[in-house]
Design an enzyme around this catalytic site. Structure first.
Site, PDB file in Angstrom:
ATOM      1  N   SER A 138       0.791  -1.297  -0.001  1.00  0.00           N
ATOM      2  CA  SER A 138       0.082   0.047   0.116  1.00  0.00           C
ATOM      3  C   SER A 138       0.917   1.144   0.057  1.00  0.00           C
ATOM      4  CB  SER A 138      -0.775  -0.049   1.373  1.00  0.00           C
ATOM      5  OG  SER A 138      -1.527   1.294   1.677  1.00  0.00           O
ATOM      6  N   TYR A 151      -2.612  -0.214  10.499  1.00  0.00           N
ATOM      7  CA  TYR A 151      -2.523  -0.423   9.037  1.00  0.00           C
ATOM      8  C   TYR A 151      -1.198  -0.052   8.530  1.00  0.00           C
ATOM      9  CZ  TYR A 151      -4.087  -0.891   4.184  1.00  0.00           C
ATOM     10  OH  TYR A 151      -4.253  -1.346   2.959  1.00  0.00           O
TER      11      TYR A 151
HETATM   12  N1  LIG Z   1      -8.594  -0.619  -1.057  1.00  0.00           N
HETATM   13  C1  LIG Z   1      -7.685   0.151  -1.065  1.00  0.00           C
HETATM   14  O1  LIG Z   1      -7.571   1.164  -0.898  1.00  0.00           O
HETATM   15  C2  LIG Z   1      -6.209  -0.560  -0.752  1.00  0.00           C
HETATM   16  C3  LIG Z   1      -5.107  -0.136  -1.006  1.00  0.00           C
HETATM   17  C4  LIG Z   1      -3.939  -0.619  -0.927  1.00  0.00           C
HETATM   18  C5  LIG Z   1      -3.703  -1.614  -0.335  1.00  0.00           C
HETATM   19  N2  LIG Z   1      -4.912  -2.529  -0.238  1.00  0.00           N
HETATM   20  C6  LIG Z   1      -4.900  -3.846   0.317  1.00  0.00           C
HETATM   21  O2  LIG Z   1      -5.400  -4.761  -0.587  1.00  0.00           O
HETATM   22  C7  LIG Z   1      -5.954  -5.974   0.206  1.00  0.00           C
HETATM   23  C8  LIG Z   1      -7.173  -6.231  -0.273  1.00  0.00           C
HETATM   24  O3  LIG Z   1      -8.076  -5.112   0.036  1.00  0.00           O
HETATM   25  P1  LIG Z   1      -9.605  -4.692  -0.394  1.00  0.00           P
HETATM   26  O4  LIG Z   1      -9.397  -3.377  -0.566  1.00  0.00           O
HETATM   27  O5  LIG Z   1      -9.766  -5.604  -1.511  1.00  0.00           O
HETATM   28  O6  LIG Z   1     -10.106  -5.179   0.885  1.00  0.00           O
HETATM   29  P2  LIG Z   1     -11.869  -5.976   0.951  1.00  0.00           P
HETATM   30  O7  LIG Z   1     -12.610  -5.742  -0.089  1.00  0.00           O
HETATM   31  O8  LIG Z   1     -12.220  -5.512   2.437  1.00  0.00           O
HETATM   32  O9  LIG Z   1     -11.348  -7.346   0.923  1.00  0.00           O
HETATM   33  C9  LIG Z   1     -10.580  -8.178   2.046  1.00  0.00           C
HETATM   34  C10 LIG Z   1     -10.795  -9.456   2.042  1.00  0.00           C
HETATM   35  O10 LIG Z   1     -10.127 -10.108   3.021  1.00  0.00           O
HETATM   36  C11 LIG Z   1     -10.728 -11.144   3.648  1.00  0.00           C
HETATM   37  N3  LIG Z   1     -10.132 -11.321   4.919  1.00  0.00           N
HETATM   38  C12 LIG Z   1     -10.083 -10.356   5.905  1.00  0.00           C
HETATM   39  N4  LIG Z   1      -9.668 -11.017   7.134  1.00  0.00           N
HETATM   40  C13 LIG Z   1      -9.236 -12.122   6.695  1.00  0.00           C
HETATM   41  C14 LIG Z   1      -8.721 -13.512   7.357  1.00  0.00           C
HETATM   42  N5  LIG Z   1      -8.469 -13.334   8.832  1.00  0.00           N
HETATM   43  N6  LIG Z   1      -8.477 -14.362   6.899  1.00  0.00           N
HETATM   44  C15 LIG Z   1      -8.793 -14.569   5.739  1.00  0.00           C
HETATM   45  N7  LIG Z   1      -9.569 -13.606   4.993  1.00  0.00           N
HETATM   46  C16 LIG Z   1      -9.590 -12.509   5.379  1.00  0.00           C
HETATM   47  C17 LIG Z   1     -12.297 -10.704   3.558  1.00  0.00           C
HETATM   48  O11 LIG Z   1     -13.044 -11.789   3.525  1.00  0.00           O
HETATM   49  P3  LIG Z   1     -13.748 -12.395   4.683  1.00  0.00           P
HETATM   50  O12 LIG Z   1     -14.290 -11.572   5.468  1.00  0.00           O
HETATM   51  O13 LIG Z   1     -14.814 -13.424   4.131  1.00  0.00           O
HETATM   52  O14 LIG Z   1     -12.431 -13.176   5.194  1.00  0.00           O
HETATM   53  C18 LIG Z   1     -12.275  -9.941   2.261  1.00  0.00           C
HETATM   54  O15 LIG Z   1     -12.523 -10.861   0.973  1.00  0.00           O
HETATM   55  C19 LIG Z   1      -5.616  -5.755   1.605  1.00  0.00           C
HETATM   56  O16 LIG Z   1      -4.330  -6.091   1.930  1.00  0.00           O
HETATM   57  C20 LIG Z   1      -5.751  -4.237   1.549  1.00  0.00           C
HETATM   58  O17 LIG Z   1      -4.759  -3.830   2.947  1.00  0.00           O
HETATM   59  C21 LIG Z   1      -6.132  -2.034  -0.354  1.00  0.00           C
END
Ligand SMILES: NC(=O)c1ccc[n+]([C@@H]2O[C@H](COP(=O)([O-])OP(=O)(O)OC[C@H]3O[C@@H](n4cnc5c(N)ncnc54)[C@H](OP(=O)(O)O)[C@@H]3O)[C@@H](O)[C@H]2O)c1
Length: 235
Positions: A138, A151
């Site tokens: 990130s 985070y």
């Molecule tokens: N969105 C942004 O702006 C952004 C920017 C930079 C980086 N990121 C990174 O990108 C990655 C994906 O994020 P996203 O934006 O796609 O978020 P998201 O839509 O909230 O997806 C996160 C996923 O992680 C799963 N999860 C959470 N805790 C878990 C656990 N303990 N074990 C297994 N699965 C788990 C959730 O599913 P369940 O609840 O079913 O487990 C969910 O499917 C993350 O690492 C985030 O930090 C995001």
């Protein structure tokens, strides 16, 4: 020449970035092993991606669960060659107002969870001398944002882990490409206090395209990092 695609293992595959990367990798011909805590969103991702693969409900904090899934994947789907730890959470609140537990949980999911995935599958990748690890960092892996202490700590920690791991496995044939997005339009923002310009965020499809581009690189080339930012800057 690039070998034919194997199994892509994706955590957090039930929504957002993980789901989109799953769709892109299916389009590249990978079979999918989709991991997350809830089965239904994983099945929806698999269906949207064309259905070649399997879902494995599990919590990435539980190393033993990932070890078991690694053995099952190999038997049911074949060898893995792409690992995408996209499971992640964001607890956002001022440091002194945040329960101490939130820091622990952030580190366990965002940092230790990624390490657990690598520990489970990396021995087989190294054994075959092929594969790519695609940790989702990130912009918060190098820069502090007010309210994002847990985070940022988890992403800076993950950055250190994967850069050190890169040196350990350099020359083995297993590559590491860091994906470093800024604000990306995903469900993650539903739980973040404040108002955010969703329509100015990076569309998740760009992450899917970036992953495929990195994998298409000549095997003599390591795409070390892909950084994406909203054109308007940090939102
Ligand atoms: N969105 C942004 O702006 C952004 C920017 C930079 C980086 N990121 C990174 O990108 C990655 C994906 O994020 P996203 O934006 O796609 O978020 P998201 O839509 O909230 O997806 C996160 C996923 O992680 C799963 N999860 C959470 N805790 C878990 C656990 N303990 N074990 C297994 N699965 C788990 C959730 O599913 P369940 O609840 O079913 O487990 C969910 O499917 C993350 O690492 C985030 O930090 C995001």
């Amino acid at each position: 020449m690039n070998p034919s695609p194997g199994v892509a293992v994706i955590t957090g595959a039930g929504s957002g970035i993980g789901r989109e990367i799953a769709r892109s990798l299916a389009g590249r011909g990978h079979r999918l092993a989709l991991i997350g805590r809830r089965r239904e969103p994983l099945e929806a991702t698999l269906a949207a991606a064309g259905g070649r693969g399997a879902v494995f409900p599990a919590d990435v904090r539980e190393a033993a669960q990932l070890e078991r899934i690694a053995a099952e994947t190999e038997g049911a789907l074949g060898p893995a060659d792409v690992l995408v730890p996209a499971a992640g959470i964001a607890h956002v609140a001022p440091f002194l107002e945040q329960p101490a537990e939130d820091l622990r949980t952030s580190l366990e999911v965002n940092l230790v969870g990624a390490a657990n995935l690598f520990r489970a599958y990396l021995p087989a990748l190294l054994g075959r001398g092929i594969g790519t690890l695609l940790p989702i960092l990130s912009v918060a892996a190098r820069r502090g944002f007010s309210g994002w202490t847990s985070y940022c700590a988890s992403k800076w920690g993950l950055l250190g882990l994967v850069e050190a791991l890169r040196e350990e496995i350099r020359g083995t044939g297993v590559r590491i490409t860091l994906l470093t997005p800024g604000a990306t339009a995903s469900p993650l923002w539903d739980g973040v206090p404040g108002s955010w310009q969703r329509d100015a965020m990076i569309p998740v499809e760009e992450l899917g395209r970036a992953v495929v581009w990195a994998l298409e690189a000549d095997p003599r080339v390591e795409v070390e990092e892909i950084r994406l930012q909203p054109a308007k800057g940090n939102l």
